[in-house]
Design a protein around this motif. Structure first.
Motif, PDB file in Angstrom:
ATOM      1  N   PHE A 118      -6.350   2.163  11.406  1.00 61.81           N
ATOM      2  CA  PHE A 118      -6.307   2.283   9.944  1.00 61.81           C
ATOM      3  C   PHE A 118      -5.174   1.430   9.397  1.00 61.81           C
ATOM      4  O   PHE A 118      -4.360   0.866  10.129  1.00 61.81           O
ATOM      5  CB  PHE A 118      -6.128   3.749   9.533  1.00 61.81           C
ATOM      6  N   ARG A 119      -5.095   1.341   8.071  1.00 61.95           N
ATOM      7  CA  ARG A 119      -4.003   0.694   7.354  1.00 61.95           C
ATOM      8  C   ARG A 119      -3.542   1.609   6.229  1.00 61.95           C
ATOM      9  O   ARG A 119      -4.308   2.432   5.732  1.00 61.95           O
ATOM     10  CB  ARG A 119      -4.446  -0.641   6.735  1.00 61.95           C
ATOM     11  N   TYR A 120      -2.295   1.421   5.819  1.00 66.04           N
ATOM     12  CA  TYR A 120      -1.821   2.002   4.568  1.00 66.04           C
ATOM     13  C   TYR A 120      -2.089   0.984   3.463  1.00 66.04           C
ATOM     14  O   TYR A 120      -1.938  -0.231   3.674  1.00 66.04           O
ATOM     15  CB  TYR A 120      -0.329   2.311   4.629  1.00 66.04           C
ATOM     16  N   ALA A 121      -2.484   1.471   2.302  1.00 70.57           N
ATOM     17  CA  ALA A 121      -2.771   0.582   1.180  1.00 70.57           C
ATOM     18  C   ALA A 121      -2.229   1.197  -0.106  1.00 70.57           C
ATOM     19  O   ALA A 121      -2.210   2.422  -0.264  1.00 70.57           O
ATOM     20  CB  ALA A 121      -4.268   0.334   1.057  1.00 70.57           C
ATOM     21  N   ASP A 122      -1.759   0.337  -1.032  1.00 70.27           N
ATOM     22  CA  ASP A 122      -1.307   0.849  -2.334  1.00 70.27           C
ATOM     23  C   ASP A 122      -2.334   0.502  -3.402  1.00 70.27           C
ATOM     24  O   ASP A 122      -3.364  -0.128  -3.125  1.00 70.27           O
ATOM     25  CB  ASP A 122       0.084   0.331  -2.687  1.00 70.27           C
ATOM     26  N   GLU A 123      -2.032   0.886  -4.646  1.00 74.67           N
ATOM     27  CA  GLU A 123      -3.018   0.771  -5.712  1.00 74.67           C
ATOM     28  C   GLU A 123      -3.217  -0.665  -6.186  1.00 74.67           C
ATOM     29  O   GLU A 123      -4.192  -0.939  -6.904  1.00 74.67           O
ATOM     30  CB  GLU A 123      -2.616   1.667  -6.903  1.00 74.67           C
TER      31      GLU A 123
END
Length: 525
Positions: free
Chosen positions: A257-262
């Motif tokens: 997975f990845r972390y993602a912002d808005e």
């Protein structure tokens, strides 16, 4: 259902001299016997029989076939049947009559070769004299999920085989949903009198309707969650603590997975592997720049399609505020199992006081998640007890099994002390405690080997017959301290003693018998 039987049929007062013929047709009757072929050559196609059948209406539910990462398994859609209507035409020609017919649907896989008839899903008719000259009607059909499930799964399997032959890996094949179309054809079988039919140029018909089958990609992630903890430190340093949790459909599953912002920024790919209970927990820290920081963050799947809800954060890192760290809350985890053994009572054996009754205590400790299921205790790999349990988010529950130890021949499992026959004997027991969820999947297991040892009989307790009862507190046991005052009820092995007590001096007990004693301070019968 409507009947459009030809109104030109009339009652025959005498049987026709020509034989009856049976045909099966997808579009038109195509069979012709050699003996009748000559008649056809003289009379022409106008006098020959023919038939046609095609699906005019189709009502098919969404059909979904599940996969497990390397193969398609079974249909998972609700038990909704496939329904439709077959338009049926049978013409016996100038000299013939229609005696009977039977119509049904057929499923044809995309390869055009794999076909499956559903003869019992349609309808049929046997006519009595006078037979009609022609039949033109609609016949409804119904295919149950039980009947079509294996065919739809086979359609997905055949599709995966074609993709694999093209060089695609399982990850590429099952990493996404794939759709295949299964055609539904109308089949008619009929019997007529008169001249056998010959090939007739087919009329222009619409293409056979199809059923769309969704061959689902493998979805290893069952649930996922993310907690954002805002942390502010001295000198205005701020960071985000990201606590995540993933539950997969199978144990030991690798998830990326990845972390993602808005605004579209993404982290590098992170890979975790779930444990034997299908859980994986993880934590990562992201340092924030100086100044106000606010936004949203979530997890998006890479190895499969999943994501967590957005989590908001808002921190001001302009000035030193002292240590105002918000400690992250513990990420909920499934309960854990532990096991311990203790002595409940003892008995005299060959001059030693040995454990007689033992307690095996399996403890279930919750760690933020409520759980229900079944607990099992095994001793030396033998099942001894199975019991249901239920623990709240912060509760504990203990499952207890009481057993007896047998002291005797060393070949029976008794271990004598090394170097001398006077050393206390002991027994080693492997304890195994296992907890499973309501579906039978293992949540946690605990193993522990415990040695139950005898002690010299000078450490006296209270003996009833050959059993020395040891006071117990909690789940452990309390021994009488060496050298302390001990009121012991002693008896020779096999002797029946009831309500009789002898006070013996310390250190004068040998092999379970009193060798010498002073006048007792009390003697009660």
């Amino acid at each position: 259902m409507s009947d459009r039987t030809s109104p030109g049929a009339q009652r025959l007062h005498q049987p026709l001299p020509t034989p009856c013929h049976t045909h099966t047709a997808w579009r038109r009757g195509l069979c012709a016997a050699t003996a009748v072929g000559a008649v056809f050559a003289m009379t022409g196609s106008a006098v020959a029989d023919h038939a046609d059948a095609f699906v005019t209406q189709l009502n098919a539910p969404p059909i979904v076939v599940q996969s497990q990462g390397s193969a398609y398994t079974q249909v998972s859609s609700p038990a909704i049947p496939i329904e439709g209507t077959i338009s049926l035409e049978v013409d016996a020609g100038v000299s013939g009559r229609v005696k009977r017919w039977k119509a049904w649907p057929m499923l044809v896989l995309p390869d055009g070769v794999s076909r499956l008839d559903f003869r019992d899903a349609g309808g049929s008719m046997n006519y009595q004299r006078p037979y009609p000259k022609a039949v033109d009607r609609d016949q409804d059909f119904v295919i149950s999920k039980t009947d079509y499930s294996s065919t739809m799964a086979t359609a997905c399997i055949r599709h995966s085989e074609r993709l694999r032959a093209q060089g695609l890996s399982n990850t590429q094949i099952f990493g996404q949903d794939r759709q295949v179309e299964v055609a539904v054809k109308g089949i008619v079988e009929y019997e007529t009198t008169g001249i056998v039919g010959a090939p007739v140029p087919p009329e222009v018909r619409p293409a056979d309707p199809t059923v769309t089958v969704n061959c689902k990609g493998h979805e290893p992630v069952e649930t996922s969650s993310l907690e954002v903890v805002e942390q502010a430190f001295i000198a205005g340093v701020c960071r985000l603590r990201l606590n995540g949790r993933i539950v997969t459909t199978r144990p030991n599953e690798e998830v990326s997975f990845r972390y993602a912002d808005e605004v579209g920024n993404q982290s590098s790919v992170i890979t975790v592997r779930t444990n034997g209970t299908r859980f994986a927990t993880f934590s990562h820290t992201d340092k924030l720049p100086s100044g106000p920081n606010s936004g949203r963050v979530r997890i998006i799947g890479v190895s499969s399609v999943f994501n967590t809800p957005w989590q908001d954060y808002n921190l001001d890192c302009n000035q030193a505020t002292g240590i105002t760290t918000v400690m992250p809350q513990a990420v909920p985890q499934p309960p854990e199992a532990s096991v311990a053994g203790s002595v409940v009572s003892e008995r005299v054996f060959q001059g030693f006081v040995c454990p007689d009754r033992i307690s095996i205590d399996g403890t279930i400790t919750a760690r933020g998640l409520m759980a229900t299921g079944s607990a099992a205790i095994l001793l030396d790999n033998r099942h001894k007890l199975r019991q249901d349990f239920s623990v709240s988010e912060d509760g504990t529950e203990t499952v207890r099994y009481l057993d007896s130890l047998t002291w005797g021949n060393p070949s029976g499992g008794l271990t004598l002390g090394a170097g001398s026959n006077t050393e206390p004997p002991k027994k080693s027991v492997m304890m195994h405690f296992k907890i499973t969820d309501a579906q039978g999947r293992i949540i946690d297991t605990a193993f522990r080997r415990h040695s139950f040892a005898c002690r010299p009989s000078t450490q006296s307790g209270q003996i009833a017959g050959n059993r020395l009862v040891t006071p117990q507190q909690g789940s452990g046991h309390q021994m009488v301290r060496p050298g302390g005052t001990a009121n012991a009820q002693l008896a020779r092995p096999g002797a029946a003693v009831s309500g009789f007590a002898i006070q013996a001096p310390q250190g004068r007990v040998r092999k379970g018998e009193i060798s010498s004693f002073r006048r007792p301070g009390q003697c009660e019968l």
